[in-house]
Write a protein that holds these residues in place. Structure first.
Motif, short mmCIF file in Angstrom:
data_model
loop_
_atom_site.label_atom_id
_atom_site.label_comp_id
_atom_site.label_asym_id
_atom_site.label_seq_id
_atom_site.Cartn_x
_atom_site.Cartn_y
_atom_site.Cartn_z
N SER A 1 0.66 -1.34 0.06
CA SER A 1 -0.17 0.02 0.00
C SER A 1 0.90 1.41 0.08
O SER A 1 0.84 2.34 -0.67
N ILE A 2 2.02 1.21 0.76
CA ILE A 2 2.71 2.55 0.84
C ILE A 2 3.57 2.64 -0.51
O ILE A 2 3.77 3.83 -0.92
N VAL A 3 3.87 1.50 -1.17
CA VAL A 3 4.52 1.61 -2.43
C VAL A 3 3.53 2.28 -3.67
O VAL A 3 4.00 3.28 -4.11
N ILE A 4 2.22 1.59 -3.56
CA ILE A 4 1.32 2.39 -4.36
C ILE A 4 1.01 3.79 -4.13
O ILE A 4 0.81 4.50 -5.04
N LEU A 5 0.80 4.16 -2.83
CA LEU A 5 0.54 5.49 -2.59
C LEU A 5 1.84 6.39 -2.93
O LEU A 5 1.63 7.35 -3.38
N SER A 6 3.21 5.89 -2.73
CA SER A 6 4.14 6.69 -3.27
C SER A 6 4.08 7.20 -4.70
O SER A 6 4.31 8.15 -4.93
N PHE A 7 3.76 5.85 -5.64
CA PHE A 7 3.78 6.10 -7.10
C PHE A 7 2.64 7.29 -7.24
O PHE A 7 2.82 8.06 -8.04
N ILE A 8 1.43 7.15 -6.65
CA ILE A 8 0.53 7.97 -7.05
C ILE A 8 0.86 9.66 -6.61
O ILE A 8 0.39 10.40 -7.25
N SER A 9 1.49 9.66 -5.42
CA SER A 9 1.94 11.12 -4.83
C SER A 9 3.05 11.30 -5.89
O SER A 9 2.94 12.80 -6.12
N ILE A 10 3.85 10.51 -6.36
CA ILE A 10 4.83 11.14 -7.51
C ILE A 10 4.05 11.73 -8.48
O ILE A 10 4.60 12.64 -8.99
N GLY A 11 3.29 10.78 -9.17
CA GLY A 11 2.56 11.31 -10.16
C GLY A 11 1.83 12.73 -10.02
O GLY A 11 1.76 13.52 -11.04
N ILE A 12 1.02 12.75 -8.87
CA ILE A 12 0.35 14.20 -8.69
C ILE A 12 1.41 15.30 -8.44
O ILE A 12 1.12 16.24 -9.19
N TYR A 13 2.60 14.80 -8.05
CA TYR A 13 3.64 15.96 -7.75
C TYR A 13 4.17 16.42 -9.08
O TYR A 13 4.16 17.58 -9.53
#
Length: 259
Positions: free
Chosen positions: A13-25
């Protein structure tokens, strides 16, 4: 047994959330970067367009008070005047040329305006000033000078210049412009690499690179058309380089009043 997440599920979950956060950033920063680029591009082209409009307006309103009297008899003398002669006027202050005025040509005392132009500088009298303050020593006519000067600001591009406009609304004095209280200088356009003024004469196809209607061959004559060409470099090195050219016609067809 009480249910819960395993350590592996939390890590996934943390890895998926990290990818989503990077994409939004990345999307957000890209949007702001594009916004800054578009804003800088818009400001740059607006400044170019504004400079062209202001310069073109002033040139189109080149004016000489001598045009008020298209055909004046040199020997005519207004009733209110005494025994002053044309020779006396020409031997005094009115008989000397200045940066913006030519010598008086008739007993009326009206002087033709002086038009001077080179490839990088142009000065003339224009009827483009709007009088705002009633008690201010100004008129609807103004001394106008356009000149290319080095850009000495901290964020200036290498080997770039500024197109300066100098306006003095106290148009009828021969004082040194630097001492005038109504003299103002405005940076009209920054990032100029090259500037060229050329002057067309009526019934002649080729332009000339200099003009002075105090000279013998151009005595009290004005250009029919002024052609302006400038090469500019946009801000932030974003590739806004361009060459702009436009022509402005002087309304009285380059012909001064005949005395």
């Amino acid at each position: 047994r009480q249910g819960g997440f395993t350590l592996l599920e939390i890590l996934i979950s943390i890895v998926i959330l990290s990818f989503i956060s990077i994409g939004i950033y990345r999307a957000t920063t890209g949007t702001f970067r594009l916004r800054e680029t578009l804003s800088a591009e818009s400001d740059f082209f607006n400044s170019v367009r504004m400079a062209m409009q202001i310069l073109g307006r002033d040139v189109a309103l080149v004016y000489s008070p001598a045009l008020l009297l298209p055909q004046v008899n040199p020997s005519a003398r207004p009733i209110a005047w005494s025994t002053t002669t044309l020779e006396q006027l020409q031997s005094g202050e009115l008989g000397r040329s200045s940066e913006f005025w030519n010598p008086v040509l008739s007993i009326t005392g009206i002087r033709p305006s002086r038009f001077q132009g080179t490839e990088t500088k142009m000065s003339f009298i224009a009827a483009s000033h709007v009088r705002v303050y009633r008690e201010s020593p100004e008129s609807e006519l103004a001394k106008i000078t356009y000149e290319l000067v080095p850009d000495k600001t901290e964020d200036a591009l290498a080997d770039s210049y500024v197109l300066d406009k100098t306006e003095d609304s106290n148009a009828f004095t021969d004082d040194d412009g630097a001492k005038s209280e109504t003299r103002r200088t405005f940076p009209l356009l920054r990032g100029v690499k090259k500037l060229s003024f050329q002057y067309y004469q009526k019934d002649k196809e080729k332009p000339v690179k200099s003009w002075d209607n105090e000279s013998t061959d151009l005595k009290n004559l004005y250009p029919t058309v002024v052609e302006v060409t400038f090469e500019v470099k946009g801000p932030l090195n974003l590739g806004y380089d361009g060459i702009y050219k436009f022509r402005t016609e002087i309304p009285f067809e380059g012909i001064a009043a005949t005395f």
